[in-house]
Each structure stands twice: as C-alpha cells, then as structure tokens.
Scaffold this active site. Structure first.
Site, PDB file in Angstrom:
ATOM      1  N   HIS A  12       0.838  -1.218   0.000  1.00  0.00           N
ATOM      2  CA  HIS A  12       0.000   0.000   0.000  1.00  0.00           C
ATOM      3  C   HIS A  12       0.868   1.262   0.000  1.00  0.00           C
ATOM      4  O   HIS A  12       0.528   2.262   0.646  1.00  0.00           O
ATOM      5  CB  HIS A  12      -1.012  -0.029   1.143  1.00  0.00           C
ATOM      6  CG  HIS A  12      -0.437  -0.066   2.530  1.00  0.00           C
ATOM      7  ND1 HIS A  12      -1.014  -0.757   3.565  1.00  0.00           N
ATOM      8  CD2 HIS A  12       0.658   0.527   3.063  1.00  0.00           C
ATOM      9  CE1 HIS A  12      -0.310  -0.587   4.665  1.00  0.00           C
ATOM     10  NE2 HIS A  12       0.705   0.201   4.392  1.00  0.00           N
ATOM     11  N   HIS A  59      -1.952   5.109   9.430  1.00  0.00           N
ATOM     12  CA  HIS A  59      -0.641   5.759   9.572  1.00  0.00           C
ATOM     13  C   HIS A  59      -0.819   7.092  10.287  1.00  0.00           C
ATOM     14  O   HIS A  59      -0.559   8.152   9.717  1.00  0.00           O
ATOM     15  CB  HIS A  59       0.011   5.954   8.205  1.00  0.00           C
ATOM     16  CG  HIS A  59       0.197   4.667   7.431  1.00  0.00           C
ATOM     17  ND1 HIS A  59      -0.848   4.021   6.810  1.00  0.00           N
ATOM     18  CD2 HIS A  59       1.296   3.918   7.196  1.00  0.00           C
ATOM     19  CE1 HIS A  59      -0.391   2.915   6.226  1.00  0.00           C
ATOM     20  NE2 HIS A  59       0.892   2.836   6.445  1.00  0.00           N
ATOM     21  N   HIS A 196      10.654  -3.270   3.571  1.00  0.00           N
ATOM     22  CA  HIS A 196      11.041  -1.864   3.460  1.00  0.00           C
ATOM     23  C   HIS A 196      11.378  -1.294   4.832  1.00  0.00           C
ATOM     24  O   HIS A 196      10.884  -1.761   5.859  1.00  0.00           O
ATOM     25  CB  HIS A 196       9.965  -1.014   2.775  1.00  0.00           C
ATOM     26  CG  HIS A 196       8.653  -0.856   3.493  1.00  0.00           C
ATOM     27  ND1 HIS A 196       7.836  -1.909   3.841  1.00  0.00           N
ATOM     28  CD2 HIS A 196       7.995   0.262   3.907  1.00  0.00           C
ATOM     29  CE1 HIS A 196       6.732  -1.450   4.417  1.00  0.00           C
ATOM     30  NE2 HIS A 196       6.805  -0.129   4.488  1.00  0.00           N
ATOM     31  N   GLU A 243       4.639  -4.947   8.681  1.00  0.00           N
ATOM     32  CA  GLU A 243       3.284  -4.850   8.104  1.00  0.00           C
ATOM     33  C   GLU A 243       2.823  -6.182   7.513  1.00  0.00           C
ATOM     34  O   GLU A 243       1.624  -6.424   7.358  1.00  0.00           O
ATOM     35  CB  GLU A 243       3.247  -3.774   7.007  1.00  0.00           C
ATOM     36  CG  GLU A 243       3.373  -2.352   7.541  1.00  0.00           C
ATOM     37  CD  GLU A 243       3.278  -1.310   6.430  1.00  0.00           C
ATOM     38  OE1 GLU A 243       3.098  -0.140   6.770  1.00  0.00           O
ATOM     39  OE2 GLU A 243       3.389  -1.669   5.231  1.00  0.00           O
TER      40      GLU A 243
HETATM   41 FE   LIG Z   1       2.064   1.207   5.651  1.00  0.00          FE
END
Ligand SMILES: [Fe+2]
Length: 314
Positions: A12, A59, A196, A243
């Site tokens: 995402h 977030h 990431h 995540e």
């Molecule tokens: Fe995220």
C-alpha cells in the site's frame, strides 16, 4: 450465506497513490508498477465481490499515537478519505456494510478476539491505495464497485500482534462471514509490506529473497509463516516489514489449500518492495458463489490458470 471466495495481498505504498492522483501512471517508473495489476483488475471485474474486508494499518490518520487499537473494525456506513498532509486523496468515500461488520464484531469478540469497534473513522492510503490497484482509478464523485469493511491493525507501535494471532483472527473472521445469512460474495485483502525500512541506518532496505519466500509460503505453506517472530521480520524485511503480519489475517480466512490465481513482485516503488498475490478458495461454498456470477465457474478457473501461466516474477 455469505462466503469468502478469495484473498488478495497488496502493498500500500503511499507514492503509488500520489502517482495515480498526479497522472504519472504512464511514466516508465510507475508503468512498471501499475501494469502488474492489470490482470488483477480484470480478475476483480469478473469476480464482482459484494463486500471487501480490507486489512490495513492506519498511519496516524484516524488514530494518533495517543491511542492505538490493536485491531479496529470499521462498522460505520461510510469512511471518508483522510487528509494525510496534502488534502484528502481524490477518491470516493468508502461505503461500509454496517450489518455485516457488526455481525463480524459480535462473532469474533464472542470467539475471544477483542476488537475495537469504530463507528466513525477516516481511512488513509493504507486502504485506498490497494483499492485503486485492484479496482482501478475511480472518480471521487463516483462509487467504489463494492462495499468495504475496514480492519485496522496496529503495526506502527510496538508491540503489534503476532503473526499467529493474526492468522487465527482470519480464521475467526471466516467463521463470522459464513454465519451471516445474506448471500454475499466476500473477498479479503491483506495489505502493507513487503520489505522496506523508511528511516535509520538501514533506510531503503529491500530483501527480495525474503519477500519471494514469504509469497511462496503464503500460497502453499502458511503454517511456516505463522510462527515467525517480530524480530525476524524486522531483521530480514526492515522495520516496516512488520506490516506483513497483516497478510496472515487474509490467509487465515482462506482454505488450507488455495489456488494461486496471480502474483506480481517488483522493486522498488519509492523505497519499498511491491508484492501482490491473489489466492482463491477451493471450498464448495466458494465455488457455489463463483457459479452464481454471470461468468461460469469453469471460465473463472481457466482464467485463473491462464493468469498463473502468465505470472510475473521480476
Ligand atoms: Fe504502511
């Protein structure tokens, strides 16, 4: 009864949304990313779900760091796009399914998963970017093609839930959906990742070997994933790689053995590995639902086989 016919895993990355909103999808850098979802959008148009349960993380949009629920289920009738600093994304308001969402809340809470119930919630790129990748660009004055039940998971402040807890929640969600009396075709998304890290000395970390192994096991052997401790995600996939536990909620809601319809992996998008997978249930209930769509189930199976043969592995 309602039934879950398929699970979708999708990154995402916020920059994907920005690229779409700013008309950059034909630029070579972004075309590489968006072209990987063309078959998925065709599959989604054929599948025509009534409801999508979308597992994502907020977030610091709906929840500040002052209050972070571990699992928060959206039971509202609609969820406006959040302002993440540049104004709300130009996407339609997401329409919910309060009756099914409330049913899921009751069922999984009685199964001892203590969800937070959200009757008002804005949704950020964590949810709207995967929706764009799977449903395409939708004018903000139009409608998304199906109703959505958001499930926000804390992966932003330690401790997030374990992979095993996520997987078991997926199982409970499936049980809840299958005890809902209305005949609804449901898909479930797991979003976020893949590897990431956005800050610190290892910023920019991408581990394609780990990511591809994760996708392989997600498809064929999810039990290998459910025991992975947080520290392994963070060491191997970066701080934000955690995540990926959200994908295990999606996987837990599916059959033990599934058909892998499609997979796409490319690096990088912004500073993140982009992963995507579609897994279809084989169960009788799912096939029954597929047969009710306009296209015969056999054609869907053939389309799945063709897509699998065309699978992109970059
Ligand atoms: Fe995220």
């Amino acid at each position: 009864m309602a039934r879950i016919v398929a699970g979708i895993g999708s990154s995402h990355v916020p920059a994907i949304g920005a690229a779409l909103d700013n008309g950059k999808t034909e630029e070579p850098y972004w075309k590489r990313v968006f072209s990987g979802f063309e078959k998925s959008q065709a599959w989604m148009r054929e599948t025509k779900p009534d409801v999508a349960i979308i597992v994502y993380n907020d977030h610091a949009s709906a929840f500040s760091v002052e209050m972070i629920p571990t699992f928060a289920l959206g039971c509202a009738a609609e969820f406006p796009p959040a302002d993440e600093g540049w104004g709300p994304r130009p996407v339609p308001v997401v329409k919910g399914h309060p009756a099914l969402a409330s049913h899921i809340a009751q069922s999984v809470i009685l199964d001892e998963f203590d969800l937070t119930i959200c009757n008002k919630m804005e949704v950020d790129h964590g949810m709207t970017v995967p929706m764009n990748l799977l449903f395409g660009k939708v004018d903000k004055n139009a409608h998304w093609p199906c109703l959505v039940i958001p499930l926000a998971v804390n992966v932003v402040m330690y401790p997030p839930p374990t992979g095993h807890r996520c997987y078991m929640l997926g199982r409970a969600i499936r049980k809840a959906v299958e005890s809902y009396p209305e005949d609804l075709k449901v898909v479930i998304f797991g979003t976020g990742g893949l590897s990431h890290q956005i800050s610190g000395p290892r910023a920019g970390l991408i581990n394609s070997k780990w990511d591809k192994n994760f996708l392989d096991n997600l498809s064929k052997n999810p039990q290998k994933l459910v025991k992975i401790p947080h520290i392994d995600y963070m060491r191997e996939a970066g701080a934000e790689g955690i995540e990926m536990v959200m994908w295990l909620i999606m996987r837990g809601a599916l059959d033990d053995k599934v058909d892998e319809v499609y997979r796409f992996y490319t690096v990088p998008a912004s500073n993140t590995a982009v992963g995507h997978i579609i897994l279809a249930n084989r169960s009788r209930a799912a096939r029954k639902s597929a047969a009710k769509s306009k296209r015969p189930a056999g054609k869907i199976k053939r389309a799945a086989a063709l897509a699998k043969a065309d699978r992109v592995r970059s």
